[in-house]
Scaffold this motif. Structure first.
Motif, mmCIF file in Angstrom:
data_model
loop_
_atom_site.group_PDB
_atom_site.id
_atom_site.type_symbol
_atom_site.label_atom_id
_atom_site.label_comp_id
_atom_site.label_asym_id
_atom_site.label_seq_id
_atom_site.Cartn_x
_atom_site.Cartn_y
_atom_site.Cartn_z
ATOM 1 N N THR A 103 13.538 0.991 32.758
ATOM 2 C CA THR A 103 15.019 0.886 32.778
ATOM 3 C C THR A 103 15.359 1.437 34.252
ATOM 4 O O THR A 103 16.428 1.024 34.978
ATOM 5 N N ALA A 104 14.656 2.676 34.509
ATOM 6 C CA ALA A 104 14.975 3.267 35.726
ATOM 7 C C ALA A 104 14.347 3.321 36.951
ATOM 8 O O ALA A 104 14.046 4.057 37.955
ATOM 9 N N ILE A 105 13.401 2.118 37.188
ATOM 10 C CA ILE A 105 12.562 1.994 38.184
ATOM 11 C C ILE A 105 13.590 1.834 39.400
ATOM 12 O O ILE A 105 14.625 1.354 39.270
ATOM 13 N N GLN A 106 12.759 2.368 40.701
ATOM 14 C CA GLN A 106 13.364 1.995 41.707
ATOM 15 C C GLN A 106 12.530 0.904 42.538
ATOM 16 O O GLN A 106 11.506 0.785 42.334
ATOM 17 N N ASN A 107 13.085 0.131 43.039
ATOM 18 C CA ASN A 107 12.335 -0.935 43.861
ATOM 19 C C ASN A 107 11.765 -0.362 45.327
ATOM 20 O O ASN A 107 12.575 -0.155 46.134
ATOM 21 N N ARG A 108 10.422 -0.071 45.048
ATOM 22 C CA ARG A 108 9.903 0.657 46.312
ATOM 23 C C ARG A 108 8.860 -0.190 46.509
ATOM 24 O O ARG A 108 8.378 -1.081 46.130
ATOM 25 N N ALA A 111 12.054 -16.614 37.633
ATOM 26 C CA ALA A 111 13.268 -17.230 37.149
ATOM 27 C C ALA A 111 13.949 -16.921 35.696
ATOM 28 O O ALA A 111 14.699 -17.298 35.545
ATOM 29 N N VAL A 112 13.315 -16.038 34.954
ATOM 30 C CA VAL A 112 13.502 -15.710 33.891
ATOM 31 C C VAL A 112 15.007 -15.066 33.777
ATOM 32 O O VAL A 112 15.891 -15.373 32.810
ATOM 33 N N MET A 113 15.546 -14.449 34.898
ATOM 34 C CA MET A 113 16.873 -13.960 34.943
ATOM 35 C C MET A 113 17.553 -14.619 35.965
ATOM 36 O O MET A 113 18.709 -14.138 36.498
ATOM 37 N N ALA A 114 17.281 -15.974 36.143
ATOM 38 C CA ALA A 114 18.129 -16.636 37.581
ATOM 39 C C ALA A 114 18.993 -17.381 36.864
ATOM 40 O O ALA A 114 19.221 -17.336 35.532
ATOM 41 N N LEU A 143 11.221 -9.509 42.421
ATOM 42 C CA LEU A 143 12.232 -10.523 43.018
ATOM 43 C C LEU A 143 13.266 -10.826 41.769
ATOM 44 O O LEU A 143 14.638 -10.869 41.793
ATOM 45 N N GLY A 144 12.723 -10.776 40.604
ATOM 46 C CA GLY A 144 13.693 -11.366 39.334
ATOM 47 C C GLY A 144 14.609 -10.242 38.996
ATOM 48 O O GLY A 144 15.617 -10.618 38.846
ATOM 49 N N ARG A 145 14.109 -9.032 39.044
ATOM 50 C CA ARG A 145 15.055 -7.599 38.594
ATOM 51 C C ARG A 145 15.964 -7.474 39.976
ATOM 52 O O ARG A 145 16.961 -7.127 39.418
ATOM 53 N N PHE A 146 15.289 -7.431 41.178
ATOM 54 C CA PHE A 146 16.165 -6.702 42.055
ATOM 55 C C PHE A 146 16.493 -7.709 43.218
ATOM 56 O O PHE A 146 17.173 -7.387 43.912
ATOM 57 N N HIS A 147 16.065 -8.916 43.319
ATOM 58 C CA HIS A 147 16.414 -9.998 44.021
ATOM 59 C C HIS A 147 15.644 -9.535 45.338
ATOM 60 O O HIS A 147 16.010 -10.033 46.607
ATOM 61 N N ASP A 154 13.248 -12.010 49.491
ATOM 62 C CA ASP A 154 14.863 -11.383 49.433
ATOM 63 C C ASP A 154 15.551 -12.685 48.922
ATOM 64 O O ASP A 154 15.573 -13.825 49.512
ATOM 65 N N ALA A 155 16.800 -12.471 48.130
ATOM 66 C CA ALA A 155 17.390 -13.378 47.609
ATOM 67 C C ALA A 155 19.066 -12.880 47.504
ATOM 68 O O ALA A 155 18.880 -11.792 46.814
ATOM 69 N N LYS A 156 20.059 -13.601 47.848
ATOM 70 C CA LYS A 156 21.337 -13.083 47.573
ATOM 71 C C LYS A 156 21.489 -13.358 46.194
ATOM 72 O O LYS A 156 22.076 -12.507 45.360
ATOM 73 N N GLU A 157 20.959 -14.425 45.962
ATOM 74 C CA GLU A 157 21.236 -14.868 44.011
ATOM 75 C C GLU A 157 19.876 -15.788 43.851
ATOM 76 O O GLU A 157 19.455 -16.537 44.985
ATOM 77 N N LEU A 158 19.549 -15.791 42.656
ATOM 78 C CA LEU A 158 18.539 -16.683 42.245
ATOM 79 C C LEU A 158 19.071 -17.683 41.328
ATOM 80 O O LEU A 158 19.733 -17.546 40.355
ATOM 81 N N ARG A 159 18.748 -18.949 41.712
ATOM 82 C CA ARG A 159 19.507 -19.942 41.082
ATOM 83 C C ARG A 159 18.419 -20.867 40.541
ATOM 84 O O ARG A 159 17.233 -21.236 41.399
#
Ligand code: EPU
Length: 433
Positions: free
Chosen positions: A77-82, A175-178, A103-107, A149-154
């Protein structure tokens, strides 16, 4: 550093329990990065690849609680994207699943690429990248690090040019949360693909078709925590089946899905091994002579490339001349020179190995060149006359939980010996798996 010392020649009798699947675990653990909540994961194999992945996840501030030997809880839950540093990612090929998951979680993902060379060839990730780009990411590799990097995942259509386990799983993770529907065509169908899809679905994803060559993923907003148990390891089971075939005897291999073993069982049957399927076990019996066969490795449901060195060990002592064709990796025959030191007669020409069976192999000092090659050395050593000493067994321990204890329990004479530091084999930065 340790080595295995095997006094060959004992037939094997008894029962062996199979652990959770390595190649499922190394996809499912990164998948937990997508989940906000606690994932309780059961039947996790206790192998060094899992330990390394957990280290990488903790580096990203994931909370990991060990519940017991094969169960853990991961809370991301609290991970930081490092950035995933090279020092860790170089040690395990499957660190590439961090790209799809982050990528899926933080883009956004920055993951150092593991080295490209093992099995004597390159291991590209162009198909993974093709999938991320189709979903709307910009991906480039700078200074050995993949930046995605993605502004949004579609959601998008992704046609894989080669059937790739890694690309199928990585694109699924991204893709799972795109937003919308992703269709991946020409997917890999390995049992671990289905296991990853089942894990994601049990956490609230909408993934359909895993196990066929088209996977459809309807993006969801969030994944929530839950409990999941990893499938048994097809290749670990296959390795012990090969061990019984080579050494002789009769062993019940428990906690397997016999259907996943069909590709291996059918070849061993052709070689004169009896295999009886039960609900969640197989009995493997070899009392008579082994006879030759041919094998071509292919994506599932074909004969697995990860069993190629082990079946070659069995063929080395089968009557007649067997052919092995490697159909997944450019080449995977670095172990052949080690086998030759044990008296095997093998000629390699490109993708093909011609194996002329000999009456007996003879024990020798040999080296595990990678995970499955090392497992094959164990199989050969169990059948050989005399003593086989296997170096660089850390490769084997990347993927086999308690191999020495499991084999000893069915009568093998195998023990671990500590090697003084000056005798250590070179640790090439090789991460088969
Ligand atoms: N390939 C590409 N481009 C890509 C990806 C793959 O050309 O972007 C090619 C590879 O070069 C290879 C073929 O496609 O010729 C299949 O590679 P795949 O991507 O399926 O392999 P992987 O995902 O890197 C996994 C297993 C390997 C196993 C292979 C094939 C994991 C962590 N590793 O690797 O397992 O050999 O699938 O089944 O799941 C092992 O466990 O010992 C091991 C090496």
């Amino acid at each position: 550093m340790t080595k295995y010392v095997i006094h060959g020649g004992n037939q094997l009798f008894g029962q062996i329990d199979i652990s959770g699947a390595k190649n499922a675990a190394v996809g499912i653990l990164p998948a937990a990065l997508l989940v906000e909540g606690v994932c309780r994961i059961e039947n996790i194999p206790q192998i060094s690849d899992v330990t390394l992945l957990l280290k990488i996840m903790q580096e990203l501030w994931a909370e990991v609680r060990i519940i017991n030997r094969n169960t853990l809880e991961v809370d991301c839950t609290a991970i930081q994207n490092r950035q995933v540093p090279y020092e860790l990612s170089k040690k395990i090929r499957a660190s590439y699943y961090m790209i799809g998951a982050l990528l899926g979680r933080f883009h956004h993902a920055e993951v150092a690429l593991p080295g490209g060379c093992n099995f004597g060839g390159v291991r590209p990730i162009d198909q993974h990248i093709k999938g991320f780009v189709a979903l709307g990411a910009e991906v480039d590799v700078r200074g050995g690090v993949v930046h995605a990097d993605a502004k949004e995942l579609r959601g998008a259509s992704v046609y894989l040019d080669v059937v790739s386990v890694g690309a199928t799983m990585n694109v699924m993770l991204a893709a799972v949360m795109a937003d919308g529907m992703t269709v991946i065509e020409n997917c890999a169908k390995e049992p671990h693909i289905v296991d990853l899809a089942n894990f994601l679905n049990s956490m609230g994803a909408d993934v359909r078709g895993a196990g066929t060559d088209v996977i459809k993923i309807r993006g969801v907003k969030h994944l929530r925590g839950g409990t999941y148990s990893i499938i048994p390891d097809q290749i670990e089971a296959g390795t012990y089946m090969a061990a019984v075939a080579a050494a002789g005897g009769s062993v019940v291999i428990n906690n397997v899905i016999p259907k996943h073993l069909d590709c291996i069982s059918s070849k061993l049957r052709e070689m004169g091994v009896q295999i009886q399927d039960m609900d969640d076990a197989v009995r493997v019996t070899r009392l008579g002579k082994l006879v030759r066969t041919n094998v071509k490795t292919m994506p599932y449901p074909g004969f697995p490339t990860d069993m190629q060195p082990q079946i070659a060990a069995v063929m080395s002592i089968a009557e007649g001349t067997s052919l092995v064709t490697e159909g997944v990796w450019g080449s995977r025959y670095r172990y052949v020179d080690e086998f030759k030191r044990m008296g095997a007669r093998i000629q390699v020409d490109g993708h093909v190995a011609v194996i002329e069976g000999v009456e007996k192999l003879s024990g020798a000092p040999v080296r595990a060149c990678d995970l499955r090659a090392g497992a094959a050395m164990v199989v050969a050593g169990l059948a050989a006359e005399g003593v086989t000493e296997i170096d660089c067994v850390h490769y084997i321990e990347r993927g086999y939980e308690d191999i020495v204890r499991k084999l000893s329990s069915v009568g093998a004479d195998i023990r671990v010996e500590v090697v003084p530091r000056e005798d250590e084999g070179d640790e090439a930065a090789d991460q088969a798996g």
